[in-house]
Design an enzyme around this catalytic site. Structure first.
Site: not given
Ligand code: AMP
Length: 182
Positions: A69, A106
């Site tokens: 994305r 996450e």
């Molecule tokens: P993080 O590494 O935990 O900051 O997660 C960010 C990545 O995971 C990004 O590439 C987001 O597209 C995806 N992502 C994580 N959590 C979500 C969420 N609640 N909604 C949409 N995308 C998420």
């Protein structure tokens, strides 16, 4: 209002255009779905205009987008800023030699790759992804970018989930701009 104007669009419109999907991809995660935002030309253009305006005078030479994305607004931003675009991708996608870094997000684990010839020491890099959650992806991407000893790194998201405090994962001296915060 002309057809080129964003005058009527506000950040609230951006927030309201992002769909919340409960329990995706696993129970307990509220997924922020940007597809409902970017399918609207006036919202997509507003996000691009606002973000490009923020970085306009920072001398950005490369926009680095995180799969997948991060490629959507990232590619458009690169063109708007007269910068090149560099993809950070999941395993098995980049064809030439890469640097790699494992990380946790996450809802799971992953590995990110970047081509070994993607950046140079005189690059001013804008790292872009759609969303900051725990910061694991961004932290891994920054570590990949640091392999190239670039001049400076800026970090940008469309959305930041502030309550997860992901910004704390992004190192000292790296400035972060998120268009909307939840
Ligand atoms: P993080 O590494 O935990 O900051 O997660 C960010 C990545 O995971 C990004 O590439 C987001 O597209 C995806 N992502 C994580 N959590 C979500 C969420 N609640 N909604 C949409 N995308 C998420």
């Amino acid at each position: 209002m002309t057809s080129n104007s964003n005058a009527a669009i506000t950040l609230l419109d951006v927030v309201e255009s992002i769909r919340n999907v409960p329990d995706f991809p696993i129970p307990g995660i509220q997924f922020k779905d940007i597809t409902t935002a970017i399918k609207r030309p006036e919202i997509f253009r507003y996000m691009l205009d606002q973000t490009a305006a923020y970085y306009q005078n920072m001398g950005i030479t490369k926009v680095v987008g995180i799969e997948s994305r991060g490629f959507i607004l990232g590619g458009a931003l690169a063109a708007r800023l007269n910068a090149g675009f560099v993809p950070i991708r999941k395993p098995g996608k980049l064809p030439a030699p890469t640097f790699s870094k494992s990380y946790s997000l996450e809802y799971g684990e992953n590995i990110l790759h970047i081509h070994q010839d993607a950046l140079e020491t005189n690059d001013v890099v804008l790292l872009h992804d759609d969303l900051l959650a725990t910061g694991g992806s961004a932290k891994a991407a920054i570590e990949l970018i640091r392999n190239f000893a670039v001049k400076s790194i800026h970090v940008n998201f469309i959305c930041e989930l502030s309550f997860l405090n992901g910004a704390a994962q992004i190192g000292e001296g790296i400035e972060v701009f998120s268009l909307v915060k939840f």
